[in-house]
Design a protein around this motif. Sequence first.
Motif, PDB file in Angstrom:
ATOM      1  N   LYS A 170       0.836  -1.204   0.000  1.00 36.09           N
ATOM      2  CA  LYS A 170       0.000   0.000   0.000  1.00 36.09           C
ATOM      3  C   LYS A 170       0.870   1.254   0.000  1.00 36.09           C
ATOM      4  N   LEU A 171       1.943   1.226   0.772  1.00 36.68           N
ATOM      5  CA  LEU A 171       2.834   2.381   0.835  1.00 36.68           C
ATOM      6  C   LEU A 171       3.595   2.576  -0.474  1.00 36.68           C
ATOM      7  N   TRP A 172       4.133   1.506  -1.019  1.00 34.34           N
ATOM      8  CA  TRP A 172       4.950   1.613  -2.234  1.00 34.34           C
ATOM      9  C   TRP A 172       4.131   1.838  -3.497  1.00 34.34           C
ATOM     10  N   GLU A 173       3.050   1.089  -3.632  1.00 36.39           N
ATOM     11  CA  GLU A 173       2.323   1.077  -4.905  1.00 36.39           C
ATOM     12  C   GLU A 173       1.132   2.025  -4.958  1.00 36.39           C
ATOM     13  N   HIS A 174       0.547   2.370  -3.820  1.00 41.28           N
ATOM     14  CA  HIS A 174      -0.766   3.010  -3.865  1.00 41.28           C
ATOM     15  C   HIS A 174      -0.875   4.329  -3.106  1.00 41.28           C
ATOM     16  N   GLU A 177       0.129   8.629  -6.180  1.00 43.56           N
ATOM     17  CA  GLU A 177      -0.235   8.425  -7.578  1.00 43.56           C
ATOM     18  C   GLU A 177       0.958   8.778  -8.474  1.00 43.56           C
ATOM     19  N   GLU A 178       0.907   8.318  -9.691  1.00 46.26           N
ATOM     20  CA  GLU A 178       2.048   8.457 -10.595  1.00 46.26           C
ATOM     21  C   GLU A 178       2.423   9.912 -10.842  1.00 46.26           C
ATOM     22  N   GLU A 179       1.428  10.784 -10.963  1.00 46.64           N
ATOM     23  CA  GLU A 179       1.690  12.191 -11.297  1.00 46.64           C
ATOM     24  C   GLU A 179       1.564  13.095 -10.079  1.00 46.64           C
ATOM     25  N   ALA A 180       1.759  12.537  -8.889  1.00 45.14           N
ATOM     26  CA  ALA A 180       1.586  13.337  -7.666  1.00 45.14           C
ATOM     27  C   ALA A 180       2.627  14.450  -7.561  1.00 45.14           C
ATOM     28  N   VAL A 181       3.844  14.174  -7.980  1.00 41.18           N
ATOM     29  CA  VAL A 181       4.904  15.188  -7.894  1.00 41.18           C
ATOM     30  C   VAL A 181       4.817  16.104  -9.114  1.00 41.18           C
ATOM     31  N   LYS A 195      -3.358  13.716  -4.656  1.00 43.67           N
ATOM     32  CA  LYS A 195      -2.819  12.495  -5.263  1.00 43.67           C
ATOM     33  C   LYS A 195      -1.862  11.742  -4.337  1.00 43.67           C
ATOM     34  N   VAL A 196      -1.849  12.155  -3.068  1.00 39.96           N
ATOM     35  CA  VAL A 196      -1.054  11.464  -2.053  1.00 39.96           C
ATOM     36  C   VAL A 196      -1.998  10.998  -0.965  1.00 39.96           C
ATOM     37  N   HIS A 197      -2.097   9.689  -0.780  1.00 41.24           N
ATOM     38  CA  HIS A 197      -3.173   9.112   0.019  1.00 41.24           C
ATOM     39  C   HIS A 197      -2.669   8.392   1.265  1.00 41.24           C
ATOM     40  N   GLY A 210      -0.933   6.386   7.894  1.00 41.17           N
ATOM     41  CA  GLY A 210      -0.459   7.537   7.143  1.00 41.17           C
ATOM     42  C   GLY A 210      -0.040   7.305   5.712  1.00 41.17           C
ATOM     43  N   VAL A 211       0.559   8.350   5.150  1.00 41.34           N
ATOM     44  CA  VAL A 211       1.053   8.301   3.773  1.00 41.34           C
ATOM     45  C   VAL A 211       2.507   7.843   3.775  1.00 41.34           C
ATOM     46  N   GLN A 212       2.947   7.286   2.679  1.00 39.16           N
ATOM     47  CA  GLN A 212       4.356   6.951   2.493  1.00 39.16           C
ATOM     48  C   GLN A 212       5.168   8.233   2.478  1.00 39.16           C
ATOM     49  N   LEU A 213       6.271   8.260   3.209  1.00 38.45           N
ATOM     50  CA  LEU A 213       7.082   9.468   3.329  1.00 38.45           C
ATOM     51  C   LEU A 213       7.911   9.764   2.084  1.00 38.45           C
ATOM     52  N   VAL A 214       8.122   8.752   1.251  1.00 31.07           N
ATOM     53  CA  VAL A 214       8.998   8.894   0.090  1.00 31.07           C
ATOM     54  C   VAL A 214       8.180   8.807  -1.194  1.00 31.07           C
TER      55      VAL A 214
END
Length: 460
Positions: A170-174, A177-181, A195-197, A210-214
């Motif tokens: 969930k942290l790595w893949e989901h 989103e691909e265009e979040a940055v 786009k960051v969940h 929480g959200v993935q930090l990286v």
Amino acid sequence: MKKQIRLNGFTLNSVAPHSPGLWRHPKDQGHRHGDLDYWTDLAQLLEKGKFDAMFLADVLGIYDVYGGEPDAAIKNAVQVPLHNPLLPISAMAAVTKHIGFAATYSATYTEPYKLARDFSTLDHLTKGRVAWNIVTSYLNSEAVNLGMEGQIKHDTRYDRADEYMDVVYKLWEHSWEEEAVEANKETGVYADPEKVHPINHEGEFFNVPGVQLVEPSSQRTPVLFQAGASEKGKAFAAKHAEALFTTLASNLEELKAFTSDVRARAVKNGRNAEDIKIFPGIVPIVGRTEKEAQEKYEELLTYVSYEGTAAMLSGHTGIDFSKYEPDQYVENVTTEASHGFLRKYAASTTRKWTVREAILHHGLGIGATKVIGTPGQVADELEAMANEGDADGFNIIQAASPSTFEDFIDHVIPVLQERGSYRTEYEASTLRENLFGKGKVRIPDSHHARKVRLTDKVHI
């Protein structure tokens, strides 16, 4: 058509990684394991040999099952001292361009949120060359030194690890989103919060909201290695592993049975049979003549520590072999340690092992197959294991470091290349592409990682 053989260099950040006593060999340099130059030199050597990855094994405890104390392990440098496998990777990546780094980290003793961050960071720094060797850990000393009363039961460790994988997927893949940055200097928006969940994971073993930090790295999810050999372990591998390490098979028939079983299990999990690369461990002993190779093997055996290997095998199996007579047969009992190592010696279909025989065999490369001969003879055996036994490649296990690698790279690899069984150049720059084909940077849609879904937080 010949199978293209893949190779990993198998080691550990210690004095004599998998062959107790070999640190005394005149060509061994394991005493340099605390020197960063040792690791950068080793990475460049393996890249010269066009290896896919350096496979860094690890444990978090000491081998104290033998005699109920750590003395034999300490005396014989049995994976102690033992340094962190992650820390040299950035430096090794800086002096190489293609080789990957498969680091062992415990899903039992590392929180998933921290592990996901650490491996994403390394995947960024290496430009997509990182793998994670997933372990659930087999030493009771790991548990007690990390604040627990004792080991979690073997099968429960795998149940817990299965949920652990859902968290890191969930942290790595989901999470991003691909265009979040966007990194839009005009609007001042670096990343779009829509786009960051948060992953909002609530489970039996883990709550991670929480959200993935990286932000996503090249591979997003690192390449996933695993080495489970129990029923639980094989089921876990069939669901999660992209590459599987084994030392169980001692002949072509056993290897073929093992590879067929693993691939059938993968298919039952909705994956393709070839989605898992299978890497038997081997210890190559190479000589200019067959006689020279055999003499080299016999000389290496003289450096193996019987006591040190007994301490290591006791830790691997959970059985205190100090309580056994050397001529007793190894018995198949239930322990909370590694089921695979015990099954190798206690449930073999081809022979019965005495305690003495098991220890002597285990002492050179943790019981892996010894391939002894001229460069052509070694190449013959590897091609047979690949083309008849259906192995995808091999984890090359050192006797003496780095001379085992040097002999193999200088003498065997040119033979394999000449025969068309081994690459002459890397196919790509990321590890997953080099293993599975150019363009295959991300984990495939058939993998469970892609099927995990985030859940919305429910407010009551």
